[in-house]
Write a protein that holds these residues in place. Structure first.
Motif, PDB file in Angstrom:
ATOM      1  N   ALA A 105       0.417  -1.242   0.325  1.00 28.47           N
ATOM      2  CA  ALA A 105      -0.006  -0.739  -0.009  1.00 28.47           C
ATOM      3  C   ALA A 105       0.895   1.046   0.115  1.00 28.47           C
ATOM      4  O   ALA A 105       1.449   1.046   0.097  1.00 28.47           O
ATOM      5  CB  ALA A 105      -1.088  -0.209   0.680  1.00 28.47           C
ATOM      6  N   ASP A 106       0.182   2.387  -0.367  1.00 28.77           N
ATOM      7  CA  ASP A 106       0.790   3.239  -0.319  1.00 28.77           C
ATOM      8  C   ASP A 106       0.680   3.986   0.621  1.00 28.77           C
ATOM      9  O   ASP A 106       2.089   4.324   1.223  1.00 28.77           O
ATOM     10  CB  ASP A 106       0.285   4.772  -1.890  1.00 28.77           C
ATOM     11  N   LEU A 107      -0.248   3.733   1.700  1.00 27.35           N
ATOM     12  CA  LEU A 107      -0.252   4.375   2.741  1.00 27.35           C
ATOM     13  C   LEU A 107      -0.727   3.543   3.823  1.00 27.35           C
ATOM     14  O   LEU A 107      -2.301   2.894   3.578  1.00 27.35           O
ATOM     15  CB  LEU A 107      -1.120   5.649   2.861  1.00 27.35           C
ATOM     16  N   LEU A 108      -1.195   3.564   4.492  1.00 26.66           N
ATOM     17  CA  LEU A 108      -1.354   2.363   6.222  1.00 26.66           C
ATOM     18  C   LEU A 108      -1.778   3.476   6.608  1.00 26.66           C
ATOM     19  O   LEU A 108      -0.989   3.865   7.782  1.00 26.66           O
ATOM     20  CB  LEU A 108      -0.427   1.286   6.041  1.00 26.66           C
ATOM     21  N   LEU A 109      -3.235   3.207   7.257  1.00 28.28           N
ATOM     22  CA  LEU A 109      -3.432   4.243   8.322  1.00 28.28           C
ATOM     23  C   LEU A 109      -3.800   2.868   9.528  1.00 28.28           C
ATOM     24  O   LEU A 109      -5.358   2.225   8.945  1.00 28.28           O
ATOM     25  CB  LEU A 109      -4.668   5.143   7.790  1.00 28.28           C
ATOM     26  N   ALA A 110      -3.458   3.178  10.296  1.00 31.81           N
ATOM     27  CA  ALA A 110      -3.528   2.076  11.590  1.00 31.81           C
ATOM     28  C   ALA A 110      -4.005   2.493  12.961  1.00 31.81           C
ATOM     29  O   ALA A 110      -2.895   3.214  13.493  1.00 31.81           O
ATOM     30  CB  ALA A 110      -2.650   1.308  11.175  1.00 31.81           C
ATOM     31  N   GLU A 111      -4.921   1.973  13.161  1.00 34.91           N
ATOM     32  CA  GLU A 111      -5.252   2.242  14.529  1.00 34.91           C
ATOM     33  C   GLU A 111      -3.509   1.652  15.683  1.00 34.91           C
ATOM     34  O   GLU A 111      -3.000   0.895  15.320  1.00 34.91           O
ATOM     35  CB  GLU A 111      -6.265   1.676  15.626  1.00 34.91           C
ATOM     36  N   ALA A 112      -3.068   2.689  16.443  1.00 34.39           N
ATOM     37  CA  ALA A 112      -2.315   2.583  17.642  1.00 34.39           C
ATOM     38  C   ALA A 112      -2.845   3.087  18.611  1.00 34.39           C
ATOM     39  O   ALA A 112      -2.174   4.234  19.428  1.00 34.39           O
ATOM     40  CB  ALA A 112      -1.397   3.807  17.386  1.00 34.39           C
ATOM     41  N   THR A 113      -4.208   1.695  19.809  1.00 39.77           N
ATOM     42  CA  THR A 113      -4.767   2.738  20.780  1.00 39.77           C
ATOM     43  C   THR A 113      -3.141   2.290  22.297  1.00 39.77           C
ATOM     44  O   THR A 113      -3.855   3.316  22.771  1.00 39.77           O
ATOM     45  CB  THR A 113      -5.641   1.675  20.412  1.00 39.77           C
ATOM     46  N   TYR A 114      -2.694   1.479  21.558  1.00 38.16           N
ATOM     47  CA  TYR A 114      -2.027   1.237  22.790  1.00 38.16           C
ATOM     48  C   TYR A 114       0.448   1.463  22.854  1.00 38.16           C
ATOM     49  O   TYR A 114       0.053   1.795  21.734  1.00 38.16           O
ATOM     50  CB  TYR A 114      -1.714  -0.466  22.887  1.00 38.16           C
ATOM     51  N   LEU A 131      -0.293   7.104  12.488  1.00 39.43           N
ATOM     52  CA  LEU A 131      -0.819   6.210  13.868  1.00 39.43           C
ATOM     53  C   LEU A 131      -1.929   7.015  13.761  1.00 39.43           C
ATOM     54  O   LEU A 131      -1.795   7.825  13.408  1.00 39.43           O
ATOM     55  CB  LEU A 131       0.352   5.621  14.884  1.00 39.43           C
ATOM     56  N   THR A 132      -3.384   6.501  14.033  1.00 42.61           N
ATOM     57  CA  THR A 132      -4.587   6.896  14.314  1.00 42.61           C
ATOM     58  C   THR A 132      -5.307   6.148  15.924  1.00 42.61           C
ATOM     59  O   THR A 132      -4.694   5.685  16.437  1.00 42.61           O
ATOM     60  CB  THR A 132      -5.555   6.990  12.638  1.00 42.61           C
ATOM     61  N   HIS A 133      -6.440   6.812  16.052  1.00 38.99           N
ATOM     62  CA  HIS A 133      -7.857   5.689  16.991  1.00 38.99           C
ATOM     63  C   HIS A 133      -6.371   6.474  18.739  1.00 38.99           C
ATOM     64  O   HIS A 133      -5.813   5.222  19.136  1.00 38.99           O
ATOM     65  CB  HIS A 133      -7.101   4.330  17.483  1.00 38.99           C
ATOM     66  N   LEU A 134      -6.130   7.335  18.662  1.00 44.00           N
ATOM     67  CA  LEU A 134      -5.092   7.699  19.524  1.00 44.00           C
ATOM     68  C   LEU A 134      -6.257   8.571  20.609  1.00 44.00           C
ATOM     69  O   LEU A 134      -6.712   8.302  21.306  1.00 44.00           O
ATOM     70  CB  LEU A 134      -4.292   8.500  19.218  1.00 44.00           C
ATOM     71  N   ARG A 135      -5.223   7.929  21.820  1.00 49.25           N
ATOM     72  CA  ARG A 135      -5.542   8.621  23.239  1.00 49.25           C
ATOM     73  C   ARG A 135      -4.831   8.808  23.761  1.00 49.25           C
ATOM     74  O   ARG A 135      -3.617   9.820  23.830  1.00 49.25           O
ATOM     75  CB  ARG A 135      -5.203   6.866  24.472  1.00 49.25           C
ATOM     76  N   SER A 136      -5.732  10.551  23.546  1.00 44.96           N
ATOM     77  CA  SER A 136      -5.355  11.857  23.610  1.00 44.96           C
ATOM     78  C   SER A 136      -4.307  12.007  24.984  1.00 44.96           C
ATOM     79  O   SER A 136      -3.571  13.339  25.065  1.00 44.96           O
ATOM     80  CB  SER A 136      -6.762  13.164  24.101  1.00 44.96           C
ATOM     81  N   TRP A 137      -4.678  11.579  25.725  1.00 45.38           N
ATOM     82  CA  TRP A 137      -3.135  11.438  26.718  1.00 45.38           C
ATOM     83  C   TRP A 137      -2.007  11.199  26.808  1.00 45.38           C
ATOM     84  O   TRP A 137      -1.151  10.948  28.061  1.00 45.38           O
ATOM     85  CB  TRP A 137      -4.505  10.748  28.538  1.00 45.38           C
ATOM     86  N   TYR A 138      -1.913  10.594  25.987  1.00 47.19           N
ATOM     87  CA  TYR A 138      -0.351   9.471  25.594  1.00 47.19           C
ATOM     88  C   TYR A 138       0.681  10.440  24.923  1.00 47.19           C
ATOM     89  O   TYR A 138      -0.288  11.767  24.004  1.00 47.19           O
ATOM     90  CB  TYR A 138      -0.430   7.891  24.746  1.00 47.19           C
ATOM     91  N   LYS A 139       1.865  10.728  24.733  1.00 48.47           N
ATOM     92  CA  LYS A 139       2.607  11.251  24.108  1.00 48.47           C
ATOM     93  C   LYS A 139       3.077  10.681  23.220  1.00 48.47           C
ATOM     94  O   LYS A 139       3.348  10.095  22.324  1.00 48.47           O
ATOM     95  CB  LYS A 139       3.551  11.690  24.695  1.00 48.47           C
ATOM     96  N   VAL A 140       2.803  12.044  22.172  1.00 51.71           N
ATOM     97  CA  VAL A 140       2.958  11.685  20.654  1.00 51.71           C
ATOM     98  C   VAL A 140       4.506  10.905  20.446  1.00 51.71           C
ATOM     99  O   VAL A 140       4.944  10.437  19.414  1.00 51.71           O
ATOM    100  CB  VAL A 140       3.044  12.851  19.788  1.00 51.71           C
ATOM    101  N   SER A 141       5.423  11.482  21.348  1.00 53.11           N
ATOM    102  CA  SER A 141       6.861  11.566  21.148  1.00 53.11           C
ATOM    103  C   SER A 141       7.473   9.824  20.896  1.00 53.11           C
ATOM    104  O   SER A 141       7.454   8.677  21.088  1.00 53.11           O
ATOM    105  CB  SER A 141       7.364  11.721  22.215  1.00 53.11           C
ATOM    106  N   ASP A 142       6.454   9.558  22.666  1.00 51.74           N
ATOM    107  CA  ASP A 142       6.056   8.101  22.292  1.00 51.74           C
ATOM    108  C   ASP A 142       5.769   7.148  21.396  1.00 51.74           C
ATOM    109  O   ASP A 142       6.333   5.673  21.356  1.00 51.74           O
ATOM    110  CB  ASP A 142       5.706   7.483  24.446  1.00 51.74           C
TER     111      ASP A 142
END
Length: 244
Positions: free
Chosen positions: A169-178, A210-221
């Protein structure tokens, strides 16, 4: 093919944010993937809401579909005002049945059943679906316009068939809840940022968001975990316009 990230958060939006929603735009086709809390308002920043050609839902959890309950009234008003002449199809798995039953509304919306493995065409886009591993029945989507290919995981745990589904795929939009530490303490039902990157690497995709993000997680992590496995990883940014 352009992907506009309308919302990317779970299980609820932060102040000023939105849950899951992605506007897919082609030359003449506009499709909304997911319709979570806050997406109705955000959608109108980019297009008149009645100009959608279709809505597709990976599954029927509230963070992926709650604003559809508001949208049906808006779509009905567009019909009344003559801004639109035909119902907007809402494609989804028909479970839970009592939720799916609400997707047909007057002359504004028409429910359409997704069958895993089927192929559907909406304007210039062709969609195929893969049943994922989640608490509710859920599908991943592979979308092509004949030139570029986007794969969206929906909600899922890691499994090998998803790698095959995402191949090239040219782009993978993937959940990253954890994060990985969540899996170590027994979290299930979703991918970690590292697992999303592992899929991207194994599938040989060009880019990962990466999507499906928990807002309290740091983007850097999240990025640190993902880029250790797949350097071309990004984190979803609301209102971003992505050229697939």
């Amino acid at each position: 093919m352009r992907l506009i990230i309308l919302g990317c958060y779970t299980p609820y939006p932060p102040p000023g944010g939105a849950c899951l929603g992605y506007l897919l735009k082609g030359e003449k086709t506009q499709v909304l993937l997911e319709f979570g809390s806050g997406v109705m308002a955000r959608l109108q920043e980019f297009i008149p809401f009645w100009e959608l050609d279709a809505i597709l839902l990976s599954h029927l959890h509230g963070d992926h579909m709650s604003d559809l309950g508001v949208y049906r009234y808006a779509a009905d008003q567009a019909i009344i005002e003559g801004k639109r002449r035909s119902p907007i199809p809402v494609w989804a798995l028909p479970e839970p049945e009592e939720v799916f039953a609400t997707f047909t509304y007057k002359e504004a919306l028409r429910s359409q059943k997704i069958e895993p493995g089927q192929e559907i065409t909406i304007g210039e886009f062709t969609f195929t679906f893969l049943l994922t591993r989640h608490a509710l029945p859920c599908v991943a989507m592979r979308i092509t316009d004949g030139n570029k290919t986007l794969v969206y995981t929906g909600d899922t745990e890691y499994f090998g068939e998803l790698v095959d589904f995402a191949k090239g795929a040219d782009l993978l939009l993937a959940e990253a809840t954890y994060l990985g530490v969540d899996l170590e303490t027994g979290a299930t039902g979703h991918l970690s940022a590292g697992q999303a990157a592992q899929i991207a690497h194994e599938a040989g995709v060009k880019r990962l968001i990466l999507t499906h993000l928990r807002s309290w997680y740091k983007v850097s992590d999240l990025l640190g975990e993902a880029r250790g496995l797949f350097p071309y990883s990004q984190v979803a940014v609301e209102r971003a316009i992505v050229e697939v």
